[in-house]
Motif scaffolding. Structure first.
Motif, mmCIF file in Angstrom:
data_model
loop_
_atom_site.group_PDB
_atom_site.id
_atom_site.type_symbol
_atom_site.label_atom_id
_atom_site.label_comp_id
_atom_site.label_asym_id
_atom_site.label_seq_id
_atom_site.Cartn_x
_atom_site.Cartn_y
_atom_site.Cartn_z
ATOM 1 N N LYS A 1 0.827 -1.215 0.000
ATOM 2 C CA LYS A 1 0.000 0.000 0.000
ATOM 3 C C LYS A 1 0.859 1.263 0.000
ATOM 4 N N ASN A 2 2.044 1.155 -0.589
ATOM 5 C CA ASN A 2 2.968 2.298 -0.692
ATOM 6 C C ASN A 2 3.262 2.954 0.649
ATOM 7 N N ARG A 3 3.313 2.125 1.703
ATOM 8 C CA ARG A 3 3.614 2.698 3.015
ATOM 9 C C ARG A 3 5.077 3.141 3.063
ATOM 10 N N LYS A 4 5.409 3.898 4.129
ATOM 11 C CA LYS A 4 6.790 4.382 4.282
ATOM 12 C C LYS A 4 7.714 3.207 4.612
ATOM 13 N N PRO A 5 8.972 3.263 4.169
ATOM 14 C CA PRO A 5 9.902 2.189 4.549
ATOM 15 C C PRO A 5 10.293 2.290 6.015
ATOM 16 N N LYS A 6 10.539 1.134 6.651
ATOM 17 C CA LYS A 6 11.015 1.144 8.037
ATOM 18 C C LYS A 6 12.537 1.199 8.012
ATOM 19 N N GLN A 7 13.106 1.756 9.084
ATOM 20 C CA GLN A 7 14.582 1.827 9.175
ATOM 21 C C GLN A 7 15.196 0.435 9.045
ATOM 22 N N SER A 8 14.538 -0.572 9.649
ATOM 23 C CA SER A 8 15.089 -1.937 9.605
ATOM 24 C C SER A 8 15.113 -2.456 8.170
ATOM 25 N N GLU A 9 14.124 -2.072 7.363
ATOM 26 C CA GLU A 9 14.090 -2.515 5.957
ATOM 27 C C GLU A 9 15.179 -1.800 5.152
ATOM 28 N N ILE A 10 15.361 -0.518 5.438
ATOM 29 C CA ILE A 10 16.414 0.230 4.733
ATOM 30 C C ILE A 10 17.770 -0.383 5.071
ATOM 31 N N ARG A 11 17.964 -0.664 6.365
ATOM 32 C CA ARG A 11 19.246 -1.268 6.796
ATOM 33 C C ARG A 11 19.476 -2.611 6.119
ATOM 34 N N ALA A 12 18.421 -3.434 6.079
ATOM 35 C CA ALA A 12 18.565 -4.780 5.504
ATOM 36 C C ALA A 12 18.852 -4.717 4.011
ATOM 37 N N CYS A 13 18.184 -3.814 3.319
ATOM 38 C CA CYS A 13 18.274 -3.800 1.848
ATOM 39 C C CYS A 13 19.438 -2.975 1.319
ATOM 40 N N SER A 14 19.997 -2.108 2.142
ATOM 41 C CA SER A 14 21.003 -1.165 1.627
ATOM 42 C C SER A 14 22.252 -1.869 1.085
ATOM 43 N N ILE A 15 22.479 -3.137 1.465
ATOM 44 C CA ILE A 15 23.666 -3.831 0.920
ATOM 45 C C ILE A 15 23.583 -3.900 -0.609
ATOM 46 N N TYR A 16 22.363 -3.981 -1.134
ATOM 47 C CA TYR A 16 22.221 -4.097 -2.594
ATOM 48 C C TYR A 16 22.512 -2.761 -3.280
ATOM 49 N N LEU A 17 21.962 -1.681 -2.722
ATOM 50 C CA LEU A 17 22.251 -0.368 -3.314
ATOM 51 C C LEU A 17 23.749 -0.061 -3.197
ATOM 52 N N ASP A 18 24.321 -0.362 -2.046
ATOM 53 C CA ASP A 18 25.764 -0.114 -1.865
ATOM 54 C C ASP A 18 26.556 -0.862 -2.930
ATOM 55 N N SER A 19 26.140 -2.095 -3.198
ATOM 56 C CA SER A 19 26.861 -2.903 -4.172
ATOM 57 C C SER A 19 26.685 -2.335 -5.586
ATOM 58 N N GLU A 20 25.501 -1.814 -5.890
ATOM 59 C CA GLU A 20 25.298 -1.192 -7.213
ATOM 60 C C GLU A 20 26.171 0.060 -7.349
ATOM 61 N N ILE A 21 26.217 0.866 -6.305
ATOM 62 C CA ILE A 21 27.021 2.104 -6.373
ATOM 63 C C ILE A 21 28.491 1.743 -6.609
ATOM 64 N N GLU A 22 28.946 0.723 -5.914
ATOM 65 C CA GLU A 22 30.345 0.321 -6.062
ATOM 66 C C GLU A 22 30.623 -0.220 -7.473
ATOM 67 N N ALA A 23 29.697 -1.030 -7.982
ATOM 68 C CA ALA A 23 29.912 -1.654 -9.293
ATOM 69 C C ALA A 23 29.764 -0.654 -10.436
ATOM 70 N N ILE A 24 28.763 0.210 -10.374
ATOM 71 C CA ILE A 24 28.507 1.158 -11.474
ATOM 72 C C ILE A 24 29.473 2.343 -11.376
ATOM 73 N N ALA A 25 29.816 2.733 -10.166
ATOM 74 C CA ALA A 25 30.708 3.874 -9.912
ATOM 75 C C ALA A 25 30.316 5.114 -10.729
ATOM 76 N N PRO A 26 29.071 5.587 -10.569
ATOM 77 C CA PRO A 26 28.663 6.799 -11.312
ATOM 78 C C PRO A 26 29.350 8.032 -10.724
ATOM 79 N N LYS A 27 29.332 9.134 -11.493
ATOM 80 C CA LYS A 27 29.891 10.387 -10.945
ATOM 81 C C LYS A 27 28.828 11.091 -10.102
ATOM 82 N N ILE A 28 27.568 10.889 -10.502
ATOM 83 C CA ILE A 28 26.475 11.610 -9.825
ATOM 84 C C ILE A 28 25.448 10.625 -9.299
#
Ligand code: SF4
Length: 185
Positions: free
Chosen positions: A85-112
């Motif tokens: 229902k498009n609810r707000k994310p919980k801190q625990s969900e952000i913490r759990a999932c952030s490993i994937y975003l971190d890995s994308e940032i590292e692999a893609i290495a964008p400037k912006i």
């Protein structure tokens, strides 16, 4: 970087119980610009594609209006599974999932890095030790450039907010044009 198959079986948080698909980012893996939205919407969850729902449609239209080709971008989400229902994310969900975003940032290495909306911006600011801010203060950050490590960080409104606040569309397009200039500089 993680694979699509690895993401599909992730059970690091309870959102795996309600998702249909966990969405990996899409776009040019050599892009200078990474757009980071909050989480897949209902249609994205069903179709296993980024930005196919109403906020995706408005984003595609405005990128086109700003002369930003989508092959200049890599687009992903802070949270890889739909928030019921498009609810707000919980801190625990952000913490759990952030490993994937971190890995994308590292692999893609964008400037912006262009986080869309409050939650994605908050996570990126924390990750790159930029000053903290409240939800009320978030609008003041939109369209400004912050520099940390090798990244330029350029917060934008979330396209979902444009569905209800048409008055923000012109500013959003102007910020996309600014983003394009920034990627060329
Ligand atoms: S939201 Fe992220 S951490 Fe949670 S189950 Fe989905 S992929 Fe895993």
């Amino acid at each position: 970087m993680f694979t699509r198959e690895e993401l599909q079986v992730c059970k690091r948080c309870s959102l795996h119980k309600t998702r249909t698909h966990a969405l990996v980012g899409e776009g040019n893996i050599h892009a200078d610009v990474m757009l980071i939205a909050q989480a897949p919407g209902e249609r994205e969850d069903k179709e296993n594609r980024m930005f196919v729902g109403p906020s995706g449609e408005i984003l595609h239209t405005l990128l086109n209006e700003s002369n930003i080709a989508e092959n200049e971008l890599y687009m992903t989400n802070l949270i890889k599974c739909n928030l019921p229902k498009n609810r707000k994310p919980k801190q625990s969900e952000i913490r759990a999932c952030s490993i994937y975003l971190d890995s994308e940032i590292e692999a893609i290495a964008p400037k912006i890095l262009a986080p869309l909306g409050y939650y994605a911006t908050k996570y990126i600011f924390e990750k790159f030790t930029l000053p903290s801010f409240s939800k009320k203060e978030f609008p003041e950050l939109i369209g400004k450039v912050f520099i940390s490590e090798n990244y330029k960080i350029f917060p934008l409104s979330h396209p979902a907010s444009l569905l209800y606040h048409h008055e923000f569309i012109t500013k959003f397009v102007n910020n996309l044009k600014k983003l394009k200039q920034l990627s060329r500089s």
